[in-house]
Design a protein around this motif. Structure first.
Motif, PDB file in Angstrom:
ATOM      1  N   ASN A 218       0.864  -1.173   0.000  1.00  0.00           N
ATOM      2  CA  ASN A 218       0.000   0.000   0.000  1.00  0.00           C
ATOM      3  C   ASN A 218       0.903   1.226   0.000  1.00  0.00           C
ATOM      4  OD1 ASN A 218      -1.337   2.257   1.831  1.00  0.00           O
ATOM      5  ND2 ASN A 218      -3.019   1.108   0.909  1.00  0.00           N
ATOM      6  N   ASP A 219       0.522   2.278  -0.739  1.00  0.00           N
ATOM      7  CA  ASP A 219       1.378   3.461  -0.825  1.00  0.00           C
ATOM      8  C   ASP A 219       1.646   4.070   0.549  1.00  0.00           C
ATOM      9  OD1 ASP A 219       1.606   3.214  -3.533  1.00  0.00           O
ATOM     10  OD2 ASP A 219       0.074   4.712  -4.017  1.00  0.00           O
ATOM     11  N   GLY A 220       0.702   3.937   1.462  1.00  0.00           N
ATOM     12  CA  GLY A 220       0.895   4.476   2.806  1.00  0.00           C
ATOM     13  C   GLY A 220       1.598   3.498   3.730  1.00  0.00           C
ATOM     14  N   SER A 221       1.039   2.304   3.860  1.00  0.00           N
ATOM     15  CA  SER A 221       1.563   1.326   4.821  1.00  0.00           C
ATOM     16  C   SER A 221       2.740   0.533   4.285  1.00  0.00           C
ATOM     17  CB  SER A 221       0.449   0.373   5.264  1.00  0.00           C
ATOM     18  OG  SER A 221      -0.085  -0.341   4.159  1.00  0.00           O
ATOM     19  N   GLY A 222       3.025   0.651   2.985  1.00  0.00           N
ATOM     20  CA  GLY A 222       4.157  -0.065   2.411  1.00  0.00           C
ATOM     21  C   GLY A 222       3.928  -1.565   2.405  1.00  0.00           C
ATOM     22  N   ASN A 223       4.980  -2.325   2.681  1.00  0.00           N
ATOM     23  CA  ASN A 223       4.868  -3.781   2.763  1.00  0.00           C
ATOM     24  C   ASN A 223       4.102  -4.133   4.032  1.00  0.00           C
ATOM     25  OD1 ASN A 223       6.460  -4.303   0.405  1.00  0.00           O
ATOM     26  ND2 ASN A 223       8.275  -3.785   1.606  1.00  0.00           N
ATOM     27  N   THR A 224       2.933  -4.745   3.845  1.00  0.00           N
ATOM     28  CA  THR A 224       1.977  -4.903   4.941  1.00  0.00           C
ATOM     29  C   THR A 224       1.535  -6.353   5.088  1.00  0.00           C
ATOM     30  OG1 THR A 224       1.160  -2.682   4.409  1.00  0.00           O
ATOM     31  CG2 THR A 224      -0.195  -4.022   5.889  1.00  0.00           C
ATOM     32  N   ILE A 225       1.373  -6.780   6.337  1.00  0.00           N
ATOM     33  CA  ILE A 225       0.870  -8.125   6.644  1.00  0.00           C
ATOM     34  C   ILE A 225      -0.274  -8.008   7.636  1.00  0.00           C
ATOM     35  CG2 ILE A 225       1.415 -10.317   7.808  1.00  0.00           C
ATOM     36  CD1 ILE A 225       4.228 -10.116   6.708  1.00  0.00           C
TER      37      ILE A 225
END
Length: 304
Positions: A100-107
């Motif tokens: 996500n552009d905001g959260s970046g690499n996200t799990i």
């Protein structure tokens, strides 16, 4: 999503707001007291026993900044958190891995009973360590602290606990106050400067921890599992007397054509260590061998 302004700017903003509202500076200072104790609120019935998503016994700094009840987490004193391993904060199943552009690499992890956790700004691709459907425990590394997305130039873990009675994917509207070990950490503009991880499903002497082998080095341990006395080098070494049983390669700044380590042995043979925490670890055969030379080079070939 969690790009954070300097704390001095945040305090100035809050002070100005307090003056406009007719509050005193003392009130603002109290609201932002870094050492204030955690609220005594107990977790909701059925909420999992969450713990800090880091190795047992390590200490961390927690901030709500401008997105309470979410937390931004860095190593205590923030000496540098980039690349430190992140673990699941309770048993569960990986329900989403995405960019996500905001959260970046996200799990996201589904812990059952409607409870989820979310981990933002991870260093590698979100599926580098775990895939959707993977069963995890507190001993499962799911990624590393990074600054992907809108984290700015500040490596930290943005962490959330969420509740959704049905479904497998959550968003920020489902956030709930964070509890670690049954203690609540929430409240706008708050900081907890020293919180110890109780995630003791992770071994206290877990092998190949990055803080045992600095970025840019290749390390050789005297015992199996990345334990015991360590010899390390940050460049080509013509000879070494290090008795070898375990190894860890942690070049945190890869250079094209020169980010892998080739190790040759006095007893014969060569082994290649790949760049990166996840693929750059491994025990050589037990019994110990003596390093003849360490040479940095390009991608590991089948034989060299």
């Amino acid at each position: 999503m969690s790009s954070t302004p300097p704390r001095s700017a945040l305090l100035a903003l809050l002070t100005a707001l307090a003056l406009v509202l007719g509050l005193g500076a003392t009130t603002v200072g109290a609201a932002n007291a870094a050492t204030a104790g955690a609220p005594a609120a107990a977790p909701s019935a059925g909420k999992p026993d969450f713990h800090l998503p880091f190795a047992c016994g390590t200490t961390w700094q927690l901030d709500t900044w401008g997105h309470d009840p979410a937390l931004d987490i860095v190593k205590e004193g923030n000496p540098g958190s980039d690349g430190l391993p992140v673990y699941a904060s309770a048993p569960g199943t990986v329900s989403a891995v995405y960019w996500n552009d905001g959260s970046g690499n996200t799990i996201q992890i589904n812990h059952g009973n409607g409870w989820f956790t979310a981990y933002y700004h991870l260093q590698e691709a979100p599926d580098a360590y775990v895939k959707v459907g993977r069963q995890v425990t507190g001993a499962t590394q799911i990624g590393r602290v990074g600054k992907s997305g809108a984290a700015g130039d500040w490596a930290h873990l943005h962490y959330e606990q969420r509740y959704l009675a049905s479904g497998t994917f959550t968003d920020e509207s489902h956030r709930r106050p964070v509890h670690f070990g049954g203690v609540e950490y929430s409240g706008a503009g708050r900081q907890w400067a020293s919180v110890t991880s109780g995630n003791c499903a992770t071994p206290q002497t877990a092998p190949y921890q990055p803080w045992n082998c600095p970025n840019g080095f290749v390390c050789f341990y005297a015992q199996t599992g990345g334990r015991g006395a360590v010899c390390k080098t940050d460049g080509n070494v013509p000879a070494s007397t290090c008795g070898l049983r375990g190894s860890f390669f942690n070049n945190g700044n890869p250079e094209a054509g020169a980010d892998h380590a080739y190790v040759s042995f006095k007893e014969g043979g060569t082994s290649c260590l790949h760049h990166g925490w996840w693929e750059g670890r491994g025990d050589f055969a037990a019994g110990g061998r003596t390093i003849k030379a360490v040479t940095w080079g390009g991608e590991c070939a089948a034989a060299r």
